[in-house]
Scaffold this motif. Structure first.
Motif, short mmCIF file in Angstrom:
data_model
loop_
_atom_site.label_atom_id
_atom_site.label_comp_id
_atom_site.label_asym_id
_atom_site.label_seq_id
_atom_site.Cartn_x
_atom_site.Cartn_y
_atom_site.Cartn_z
N THR A 202 -66.23 0.98 -24.07
CA THR A 202 -65.61 2.37 -24.14
C THR A 202 -66.21 3.40 -23.15
O THR A 202 -65.46 3.88 -22.32
CB THR A 202 -65.73 3.10 -25.71
N PRO A 203 -67.50 3.20 -22.77
CA PRO A 203 -67.95 4.20 -21.77
C PRO A 203 -67.49 3.77 -20.54
O PRO A 203 -67.24 4.40 -19.43
CB PRO A 203 -69.36 4.19 -21.89
N ASP A 204 -67.38 2.30 -20.42
CA ASP A 204 -67.03 1.45 -18.96
C ASP A 204 -65.46 2.02 -18.76
O ASP A 204 -65.38 2.27 -17.44
CB ASP A 204 -66.86 0.00 -19.43
N GLY A 205 -64.68 2.19 -19.74
CA GLY A 205 -63.40 2.92 -19.52
C GLY A 205 -63.48 4.32 -19.06
O GLY A 205 -62.53 4.64 -18.14
N PHE A 206 -64.40 4.90 -19.42
CA PHE A 206 -64.65 6.22 -19.04
C PHE A 206 -65.05 6.46 -17.49
O PHE A 206 -64.42 7.26 -16.71
CB PHE A 206 -65.60 7.39 -19.60
N ILE A 207 -65.77 5.56 -17.05
CA ILE A 207 -66.00 5.26 -15.67
C ILE A 207 -65.00 4.99 -14.99
O ILE A 207 -64.73 5.48 -13.80
CB ILE A 207 -67.48 4.49 -15.58
N ALA A 208 -64.18 3.83 -15.23
CA ALA A 208 -63.09 3.51 -14.73
C ALA A 208 -62.27 4.48 -14.48
O ALA A 208 -61.55 4.55 -13.33
CB ALA A 208 -62.72 2.23 -15.50
N GLY A 209 -61.95 5.40 -15.40
CA GLY A 209 -60.72 6.53 -15.41
C GLY A 209 -61.36 7.39 -14.30
O GLY A 209 -60.33 8.01 -13.75
#
Length: 131
Positions: A100-107
């Motif tokens: 989930t936090p990885d997705g925020f970074i990817a975003g």
């Protein structure tokens, strides 16, 4: 939070994780004071980058808080201390779901590659201390 409190927080985090820290610090005047610059420059394990002006889209924390707020949106909270507990539980839950936090970074479009920090670049190319 005073300048000394901020540095104590950064130092405590460094002691806890036992690893170098890359800090993206926004451009608020109190976070860019001479004292803060001196304190951060004195820590070889700390690299500080200011984001471009007006760049909330580059801050993965914005995604974290949006996620937490959405999860709290439909809850009826009777007391403020209960809201604090719920928010803490929601952020703690992210610790066990790293995707989930990885997705925020990817975003943000940013990567987790090791950046060539200005401090390390000076050391690695031999320019530091030579004139």
């Amino acid at each position: 939070m005073s300048e000394r409190d901020f540095i104590a927080l950064v130092d405590g985090t460094h002691q806890l994780i036992k690893a170098p820290i890359v800090l993206v610090r926004h451009r608020l005047n109190t976070h860019a004071s001479r004292t803060i610059r001196e304190l951060t420059d004195a820590r070889e394990w700390l690299t500080v980058f200011p984001p471009p002006a007006h760049s909330p889209g580059l801050n993965p924390v914005q995604g974290v808080w949006a996620h937490v707020k959405r999860s709290l949106a439909n809850l009826a909270v009777v007391a403020p201390d209960r809201l604090e507990t719920l928010a803490h539980n929601r952020t703690k839950h992210l610790q066990y779901r790293p995707e989930t936090p990885d997705g925020f970074i990817a975003g943000t479009g940013l990567t987790l590659d090791h950046p060539a920090s200005p401090r390390r670049a000076e050391v690695s190319n031999g320019s530091r201390g030579r004139d």
